[in-house]
Design an enzyme around this catalytic site. Structure first.
Site, short mmCIF file in Angstrom:
data_model
loop_
_atom_site.label_atom_id
_atom_site.label_comp_id
_atom_site.label_asym_id
_atom_site.label_seq_id
_atom_site.Cartn_x
_atom_site.Cartn_y
_atom_site.Cartn_z
NE ARG A 299 -3.82 -2.24 0.27
CZ ARG A 299 -4.88 -2.51 1.04
NH1 ARG A 299 -5.24 -1.67 1.98
NH2 ARG A 299 -5.57 -3.63 0.88
CD GLU A 301 -3.37 3.35 2.22
OE1 GLU A 301 -3.20 3.25 3.45
OE2 GLU A 301 -4.35 2.87 1.63
NE ARG A 307 -5.99 2.31 12.01
CZ ARG A 307 -7.30 2.17 12.02
NH1 ARG A 307 -7.84 1.20 12.75
NH2 ARG A 307 -8.08 2.96 11.31
CG HIS A 308 -2.05 2.85 8.29
ND1 HIS A 308 -2.68 3.61 9.25
CD2 HIS A 308 -3.02 2.44 7.43
CE1 HIS A 308 -3.99 3.67 8.98
NE2 HIS A 308 -4.21 2.96 7.89
CD GLU A 450 -10.61 -1.98 8.29
OE1 GLU A 450 -10.09 -2.65 7.38
OE2 GLU A 450 -10.82 -0.76 8.21
CB SER A 453 -12.11 -4.26 4.86
OG SER A 453 -13.09 -3.56 4.13
NE ARG A 501 -4.50 -2.40 10.97
CZ ARG A 501 -5.07 -1.51 10.14
NH1 ARG A 501 -6.40 -1.42 10.12
NH2 ARG A 501 -4.34 -0.76 9.36
#
Length: 527
Positions: A299, A301, A307-308, A450, A453, A501
């Protein structure tokens, strides 16, 4: 008549006589020094009763294969008292005191106290050799297992210690280390009012990850993480799932977004997969019925949060169903509860080891798991004074608050939120048949964050095309994906889980980098 005061070479007889005497003295000094050295050597030989029982192993190049067996430190129990054993481990700490040297050996998460003391079988040279070995060096020690009267609280092996008979240095560590393992392993919540306790910060840990990973907590974290993968595989395999392996180099963004890593691909470009999503669905269309995959997910991002990660391990699954996507939702939810039960049953020691350094409330859950609708979640937030629009997604603070509210009301750290707004889900999400504002999609949460998903996927090519256009996705780039549904595909649903996670939240840790062996984020590409 020649001058008798002058000799050959222009030196006087007196000078020559003086030089001869000096040379004679030098020879005698050398003879004396040799005699002293020889005598010292004989004295050392006589005094050192441990010669051959300590020293350097030398470089191991597989020239021979000794038959001696080694015992793991974790197996040094009082039942072995009196036994002579060999152990290969790291020198965790050592302390010389008079004619004794106390040391602690560490093998993975286990530690044992070692004692070497001068006696008729152990020389002072051997004790000194042990005391001079640098921390974190690897040593071979032969010793006698002794049961102790008072428990050794500082070690995992509390009812035994090892009395040294032989000690050999196998691999030496540098004397100056960038961090001390005992500092990195220190309990997280110890008070330090005077600032005397050394704390190892996160960047130092990650810069020198090899040392940091040697702590008992980290050893336990990654053993438990391996357990999550094993349980995930085993639980799904028993339920008829097939493990598949999907490409990580793809021609179009998996989710149709811009947050992808672009890589050079011969004369063109490609992308690192954000998800195995499209390939899982293709496998369903190919009649595999139930599939899962474990692999890297990327990812791009720029999220520097707790948490990323830019690369993580995805646990993904997909399943065909007959009439309702809750058939899949129930399988996933029950798989999670069985996984949590398996961790508590088989990894209690690892959970306890992590808790020693990072104390936290135990993870609690319900079986079957709690299932709420998105609307019910909004109502709980509204009761707490947080009012959100029905078509808004939950922010991270909203998720955490909702997790606390659910824990207080239902006493569970794990729950499912169903029927998310269609506007906040990917293009391939099936809309709700009764209200186009909602979708057949769900998230799963642990401790208010989360961890999965998922959704029912659109399996009709015309509806999928329409939704892709709505999301402004280039249809040419996903043509192969859409075409895979033109040959008939059963209704199906699934989800994607972040391994790191899950482990972070199950153990109650505060940062996902603690559960990634070599984490990758926007600021870190090494080690």
């Amino acid at each position: 008549m020649a001058d008798n005061s002058q000799a050959k070479g222009g030196k006087s007889k007196k000078q020559l006589k003086k030089e001869a005497k000096e040379k004679e003295k030098a020879v005698k000094r050398e003879e004396h020094r040799g005699a002293v050295n020889q005598n010292d050597g004989m004295q050392t030989q006589e005094d050192d009763c441990s010669i051959g029982q300590y020293g350097l192993v030398g470089l191991i190049q597989s020239t021979e294969r000794p038959t001696q067996e080694y015992v793991h430190v974790r197996d040094l129990q009082s039942t072995l008292a009196g036994s002579i054993v060999w152990v290969r481990a790291r020198l965790h700490t050592s302390r010389a005191k008079g004619k004794q040297c106390f040391a602690v050996l560490r093998q993975q998460e286990s530690t044992v106290q070692v004692l070497a003391q001068v006696d008729e079988n152990t020389s002072k040279q051997m004790v000194k050799f042990l005391s001079n070995i640098s921390k974190e060096s690897i040593v071979d020690i032969e010793g006698i297992v002794h049961a102790v009267e008072r428990r050794i609280e500082a070690c995992t092996q509390q009812d035994t210690e090892l009395h040294v008979r032989q000690v050999f240095l196998v691999s030496a560590a540098k004397t100056k280390l960038p961090l001390q393992v005992e500092d990195a392993a220190r309990r997280d919540d110890l008070p330090d009012a005077e600032g005397l306790t050394i704390r190892v910060n996160q960047d130092t840990r990650l810069d020198h990850r090899i040392l940091d990973l040697r702590t008992p907590a980290n050893q336990a974290i990654f053993r438990l993480e391996a357990g999550v993968c094993r349980l995930f595989r085993d639980l799904l395999t028993v339920q008829g799932f097939t493990e598949i392996h999907t490409p990580k180099i793809i021609s179009a963004a998996s989710e149709g977004g811009a947050n992808v890593f672009t890589v050079s691909y011969f004369k063109g470009q490609a992308y690192l997969a954000q998800s195995p999503q499209l390939y899982k669905q293709m496998a369903i269309a190919a009649d595999f019925d139930r599939v899962f995959t474990v692999g890297a997910v990327f990812r791009a991002e720029d999220s520097n949060t707790h948490r990323h990660l830019t690369e993580f391990v995805g646990l993904d699954l997909e399943m065909a169903f007959k009439w309702h996507y809750h058939e899949v939702l129930d399988v996933i939810g029950n798989t999670f509860t069985q996984l949590f039960e398996g961790l508590q049953e088989h990894f209690a020691a690892e959970i306890a080891a992590v808790g020693q350094q990072y104390p936290v409330d135990p993870f609690v859950f319900l079986s079957p798991p709690l299932k709420l609708t998105f609307r019910q979640g909004l109502d709980l937030l509204a009761e707490a004074g947080v009012h959100l629009d029905e078509e808004d997604d939950l922010s991270t603070p909203d998720e955490k608050l909702l997790g606390r509210l659910v824990k207080k009301k239902y006493n569970t750290d794990f729950y499912i939120l169903d029927k998310f707004p269609l506007a906040v889900r990917p293009f391939y999400t099936m809309p709700d048949a009764h209200n186009q504002k909602w979708s057949n999609s769900y998230d799963m949460f642990m401790r208010g964050e989360e961890i999965l998903s998922g959704a029912q996927r659109i399996h009709d090519p015309d509806m999928l095309t329409e939704r892709a256009k709505h999301h402004n996705i280039d249809l040419i780039k996903i043509a192969a994906y859409i075409d895979s549904f033109r040959y008939g595909c059963p209704p199906h649903a699934g989800g994607g889980i972040g391994l790191e996670r899950v482990v972070m939240l199950f153990l109650g840790l505060d940062n996902i980098r603690k559960t990634s062996m070599f984490p990758r984020d926007p600021k870190r590409l090494t080690p």
